[in-house]
Design a protein around this motif. Sequence first.
Motif, PDB file in Angstrom:
ATOM      1  N   LEU A 109      -6.197   6.701  -0.729  1.00  0.00           N
ATOM      2  CA  LEU A 109      -6.286   6.092   0.604  1.00  0.00           C
ATOM      3  C   LEU A 109      -5.263   4.971   0.697  1.00  0.00           C
ATOM      4  CD1 LEU A 109      -7.535   5.476   3.364  1.00  0.00           C
ATOM      5  CD2 LEU A 109      -9.278   4.100   2.178  1.00  0.00           C
ATOM      6  N   LEU A 110      -4.351   5.114   1.659  1.00  0.00           N
ATOM      7  CA  LEU A 110      -3.411   4.051   1.996  1.00  0.00           C
ATOM      8  C   LEU A 110      -3.938   3.358   3.241  1.00  0.00           C
ATOM      9  CD1 LEU A 110      -1.688   5.846   0.104  1.00  0.00           C
ATOM     10  CD2 LEU A 110       0.289   5.299   1.532  1.00  0.00           C
ATOM     11  N   LYS A 111      -4.315   2.119   3.090  1.00  0.00           N
ATOM     12  CA  LYS A 111      -4.922   1.376   4.205  1.00  0.00           C
ATOM     13  C   LYS A 111      -4.088   0.131   4.472  1.00  0.00           C
ATOM     14  CE  LYS A 111      -8.770  -0.682   3.261  1.00  0.00           C
ATOM     15  NZ  LYS A 111     -10.212  -0.906   2.980  1.00  0.00           N
ATOM     16  N   PHE A 112      -3.586   0.025   5.693  1.00  0.00           N
ATOM     17  CA  PHE A 112      -2.807  -1.163   6.006  1.00  0.00           C
ATOM     18  C   PHE A 112      -3.063  -1.612   7.432  1.00  0.00           C
ATOM     19  CE2 PHE A 112      -0.140   2.618   5.465  1.00  0.00           C
ATOM     20  CZ  PHE A 112       0.207   2.912   6.765  1.00  0.00           C
ATOM     21  N   CYS A 113      -2.918  -2.902   7.615  1.00  0.00           N
ATOM     22  CA  CYS A 113      -3.102  -3.548   8.910  1.00  0.00           C
ATOM     23  C   CYS A 113      -1.812  -4.271   9.255  1.00  0.00           C
ATOM     24  CB  CYS A 113      -4.279  -4.525   8.843  1.00  0.00           C
ATOM     25  SG  CYS A 113      -4.601  -5.388  10.400  1.00  0.00           S
ATOM     26  N   MET A 147      -2.960  -5.092  17.386  1.00  0.00           N
ATOM     27  CA  MET A 147      -3.076  -4.905  15.944  1.00  0.00           C
ATOM     28  C   MET A 147      -3.341  -3.430  15.638  1.00  0.00           C
ATOM     29  SD  MET A 147      -2.546  -7.880  14.788  1.00  0.00           S
ATOM     30  CE  MET A 147      -3.021  -7.623  13.094  1.00  0.00           C
ATOM     31  N   VAL A 148      -2.807  -2.955  14.525  1.00  0.00           N
ATOM     32  CA  VAL A 148      -2.945  -1.552  14.128  1.00  0.00           C
ATOM     33  C   VAL A 148      -3.646  -1.474  12.775  1.00  0.00           C
ATOM     34  CG1 VAL A 148      -1.727   0.573  13.521  1.00  0.00           C
ATOM     35  CG2 VAL A 148      -0.890  -0.849  15.393  1.00  0.00           C
ATOM     36  N   MET A 149      -4.640  -0.593  12.688  1.00  0.00           N
ATOM     37  CA  MET A 149      -5.283  -0.289  11.415  1.00  0.00           C
ATOM     38  C   MET A 149      -5.014   1.175  11.109  1.00  0.00           C
ATOM     39  SD  MET A 149      -6.968  -1.021   8.721  1.00  0.00           S
ATOM     40  CE  MET A 149      -7.691  -2.636   9.009  1.00  0.00           C
ATOM     41  N   ASP A 150      -4.256   1.437  10.051  1.00  0.00           N
ATOM     42  CA  ASP A 150      -3.876   2.804   9.683  1.00  0.00           C
ATOM     43  C   ASP A 150      -4.556   3.193   8.379  1.00  0.00           C
ATOM     44  OD1 ASP A 150      -2.257   2.800  11.853  1.00  0.00           O
ATOM     45  OD2 ASP A 150      -0.357   2.708  10.769  1.00  0.00           O
ATOM     46  N   LEU A 151      -5.172   4.377   8.381  1.00  0.00           N
ATOM     47  CA  LEU A 151      -5.774   4.948   7.181  1.00  0.00           C
ATOM     48  C   LEU A 151      -5.112   6.294   6.924  1.00  0.00           C
ATOM     49  CD1 LEU A 151      -9.570   4.265   7.907  1.00  0.00           C
ATOM     50  CD2 LEU A 151      -7.973   2.810   6.635  1.00  0.00           C
ATOM     51  N   PHE A 152      -4.377   6.406   5.836  1.00  0.00           N
ATOM     52  CA  PHE A 152      -3.725   7.652   5.447  1.00  0.00           C
ATOM     53  C   PHE A 152      -4.364   8.152   4.149  1.00  0.00           C
ATOM     54  CE2 PHE A 152      -0.516   6.035   8.286  1.00  0.00           C
ATOM     55  CZ  PHE A 152       0.130   7.153   8.787  1.00  0.00           C
ATOM     56  N   PHE A 153      -4.951   9.333   4.192  1.00  0.00           N
ATOM     57  CA  PHE A 153      -5.438   9.983   2.980  1.00  0.00           C
ATOM     58  C   PHE A 153      -4.336  10.922   2.498  1.00  0.00           C
ATOM     59  CE2 PHE A 153      -9.194   8.737   5.313  1.00  0.00           C
ATOM     60  CZ  PHE A 153     -10.042   8.241   4.327  1.00  0.00           C
ATOM     61  N   VAL A 154      -3.808  10.666   1.318  1.00  0.00           N
ATOM     62  CA  VAL A 154      -2.637  11.400   0.848  1.00  0.00           C
ATOM     63  C   VAL A 154      -2.852  11.921  -0.571  1.00  0.00           C
ATOM     64  CG1 VAL A 154      -1.102   9.974   2.269  1.00  0.00           C
ATOM     65  CG2 VAL A 154      -1.489   9.361  -0.133  1.00  0.00           C
ATOM     66  N   THR A 157       2.650  14.402  -4.642  1.00  0.00           N
ATOM     67  CA  THR A 157       3.299  15.566  -5.238  1.00  0.00           C
ATOM     68  C   THR A 157       3.778  15.266  -6.655  1.00  0.00           C
ATOM     69  OG1 THR A 157       4.029  16.259  -3.029  1.00  0.00           O
ATOM     70  CG2 THR A 157       5.116  17.280  -4.899  1.00  0.00           C
ATOM     71  N   ARG A 158       4.176  14.039  -6.887  1.00  0.00           N
ATOM     72  CA  ARG A 158       4.662  13.662  -8.216  1.00  0.00           C
ATOM     73  C   ARG A 158       3.528  13.318  -9.188  1.00  0.00           C
ATOM     74  NH1 ARG A 158       9.446   9.515  -6.095  1.00  0.00           N
ATOM     75  NH2 ARG A 158      10.293  10.918  -4.515  1.00  0.00           N
ATOM     76  N   GLU A 159       2.288  13.219  -8.667  1.00  0.00           N
ATOM     77  CA  GLU A 159       1.106  12.940  -9.491  1.00  0.00           C
ATOM     78  C   GLU A 159       1.260  11.652 -10.290  1.00  0.00           C
ATOM     79  OE1 GLU A 159       0.371  16.396 -11.839  1.00  0.00           O
ATOM     80  OE2 GLU A 159      -0.293  17.592 -10.133  1.00  0.00           O
ATOM     81  N   LEU A 160       1.790  10.621  -9.620  1.00  0.00           N
ATOM     82  CA  LEU A 160       2.016   9.343 -10.297  1.00  0.00           C
ATOM     83  C   LEU A 160       1.406   8.152  -9.558  1.00  0.00           C
ATOM     84  CD1 LEU A 160       5.796   9.763 -11.313  1.00  0.00           C
ATOM     85  CD2 LEU A 160       3.803   9.895 -12.830  1.00  0.00           C
ATOM     86  N   LEU A 161       0.731   8.413  -8.438  1.00  0.00           N
ATOM     87  CA  LEU A 161       0.261   7.307  -7.615  1.00  0.00           C
ATOM     88  C   LEU A 161      -0.846   6.498  -8.302  1.00  0.00           C
ATOM     89  CD1 LEU A 161       0.966   6.014  -4.964  1.00  0.00           C
ATOM     90  CD2 LEU A 161      -0.731   7.441  -3.817  1.00  0.00           C
ATOM     91  N   HIS A 162      -1.432   7.050  -9.354  1.00  0.00           N
ATOM     92  CA  HIS A 162      -2.434   6.298 -10.100  1.00  0.00           C
ATOM     93  C   HIS A 162      -1.804   5.253 -11.009  1.00  0.00           C
ATOM     94  CE1 HIS A 162      -1.142   9.540 -12.772  1.00  0.00           C
ATOM     95  NE2 HIS A 162      -1.462   8.747 -13.778  1.00  0.00           N
ATOM     96  N   THR A 163      -0.471   5.332 -11.209  1.00  0.00           N
ATOM     97  CA  THR A 163       0.204   4.371 -12.069  1.00  0.00           C
ATOM     98  C   THR A 163       0.574   3.121 -11.279  1.00  0.00           C
ATOM     99  OG1 THR A 163       2.417   5.263 -11.631  1.00  0.00           O
ATOM    100  CG2 THR A 163       1.151   6.260 -13.432  1.00  0.00           C
ATOM    101  N   LEU A 164       0.624   2.009 -11.977  1.00  0.00           N
ATOM    102  CA  LEU A 164       0.927   0.732 -11.325  1.00  0.00           C
ATOM    103  C   LEU A 164       2.326   0.734 -10.725  1.00  0.00           C
ATOM    104  CD1 LEU A 164       0.032  -2.151 -10.689  1.00  0.00           C
ATOM    105  CD2 LEU A 164       0.907  -2.851 -12.932  1.00  0.00           C
ATOM    106  N   VAL A 190      -9.527   7.783  -3.804  1.00  0.00           N
ATOM    107  CA  VAL A 190     -10.754   8.093  -3.071  1.00  0.00           C
ATOM    108  C   VAL A 190     -11.732   8.782  -4.015  1.00  0.00           C
ATOM    109  CG1 VAL A 190     -11.721   9.341  -1.109  1.00  0.00           C
ATOM    110  CG2 VAL A 190      -9.485   8.272  -0.927  1.00  0.00           C
ATOM    111  N   GLY A 191     -12.988   8.461  -3.879  1.00  0.00           N
ATOM    112  CA  GLY A 191     -14.017   9.015  -4.749  1.00  0.00           C
ATOM    113  C   GLY A 191     -14.311  10.465  -4.461  1.00  0.00           C
ATOM    114  N   PRO A 192     -15.264  11.042  -5.187  1.00  0.00           N
ATOM    115  CA  PRO A 192     -15.599  12.468  -5.048  1.00  0.00           C
ATOM    116  C   PRO A 192     -16.189  12.820  -3.689  1.00  0.00           C
ATOM    117  CG  PRO A 192     -17.171  11.339  -6.478  1.00  0.00           C
ATOM    118  CD  PRO A 192     -16.057  10.384  -6.236  1.00  0.00           C
ATOM    119  N   ASP A 193     -16.663  11.820  -2.944  1.00  0.00           N
ATOM    120  CA  ASP A 193     -17.254  12.112  -1.636  1.00  0.00           C
ATOM    121  C   ASP A 193     -16.222  12.724  -0.700  1.00  0.00           C
ATOM    122  OD1 ASP A 193     -19.637  11.144  -2.480  1.00  0.00           O
ATOM    123  OD2 ASP A 193     -19.405   9.170  -1.542  1.00  0.00           O
TER     124      ASP A 193
END
Length: 414
Positions: A109-113, A147-154, A157-164, A190-193
């Motif tokens: 989840l990419l969440k930005f305001c 004001m904008v609140m954007d929620l992107f569930f992504v 492809t590179r399988e690296l977003l879990h890295t810092l 995002v969790g298993p839900d």
Amino acid sequence: MLLEDIVIIKQTDNPDEPTVITINCPDKTGLGCDLCRTILFFGLSIVRGDVSTDGKWCYIVFWVMGKKGTIWSLLKKRLLEACPSVLSANTLMLFRPESQPPKPADVFLLKFCCHDRHGLLHDVTHLLCELELVIQRVKVSTTPDGMVMDLFFVTDTRELLHTLKRKQDTHDHLKAVFMDAMISCDIEMVGPDFTACSNGPPSFVPPAIAEQTFNLEMFDENHETKHGSGRSVSVTVDNSLSPAHTLVQIVCRDHKGLLYDIMRTLKDYNIQISYGRFTRKERKTCEFDLFIVQADGKKIIDPSKQSSLISRIKMEISRPFRVALVNRGPDTELLVANPVELCGRGRPLVFYDITLALKTLNMGIFSAEISRHLIGGREWEVYRVLLDEVGKLRVPKGKCEEAVLKMLMGWDRS
């Protein structure tokens, strides 16, 4: 066979000449669809193609027109990943069939305001595409004070977003897009839900909306010809030219992702292409000769099956999208829908093209949402974009629908 020989990309120095992509690998039903989807994701146009297979091994050649900035080494890597699984023994490549379905990709989840500005949503979408972050769901809303609140569930492809490092790079790129407008930005897995919800049965669009906006029944040639998308669509089936194959011949107008649309239709029908040739002629007319067999290796003899296949191909060619501007009380909403593959994959770059078309029209977006629904017995990805009042009044309904459709079909560059 050496790894570098599986996918060979021969680039050209002349931008007016196509780049040649050669793929030599084990075959599987739907391989052509997967390869075409990858090429479409990179924003490339296939202008010619040849496919040949004996059912176990295939040889495919695509001639593609590139775009400035295409990372060909990354495209090669993605095409290799689309081929049947590979096991390596030193430099020699050994192949095996798929033993089990791949593990579902992790969802983030990419969440930005931030403060709103014209074209912001498209700029963010463009950046996510460049970073190879595939948008699965979107929830965008704008407050009355701008004001904008954007929620992107992504998925990455590179399988690296879990890295810092990957998270920090993504954050820095987003910050550059927002400049001083960003207030906060968070990236989290995002969790298993969410995964369970995504893999569960899709929800239903209200029948009134589905019936009024998305006529998903059999191909209506009069309707398609009237709207231009079905102009000169011809699909014929012939069993007399080959003792072992059914020949499907298609003549139609070109559009972005045309070969992908045909390949995913055949994949959904579990049909194997033994030999095929595709060429784009003058005036954007495309011709296909496809020698096919059913899953049991036999020709398509049943007239009802032939008729069903012809009708489905015509519909998928002429109407890969449904685009409509509808009233929701005092508000105006843009609806765009496209079919999802039976395996669950959606079409690449749809949200990108929608936001680009609206940005080009100088139309503001108040809110946006991507979801999946069952319409007409099929799963569809539905994009719902609520337009702001200023843009709604400035651009006529017909012009807005036409501009969005042309962008999606690639006709804006014709």
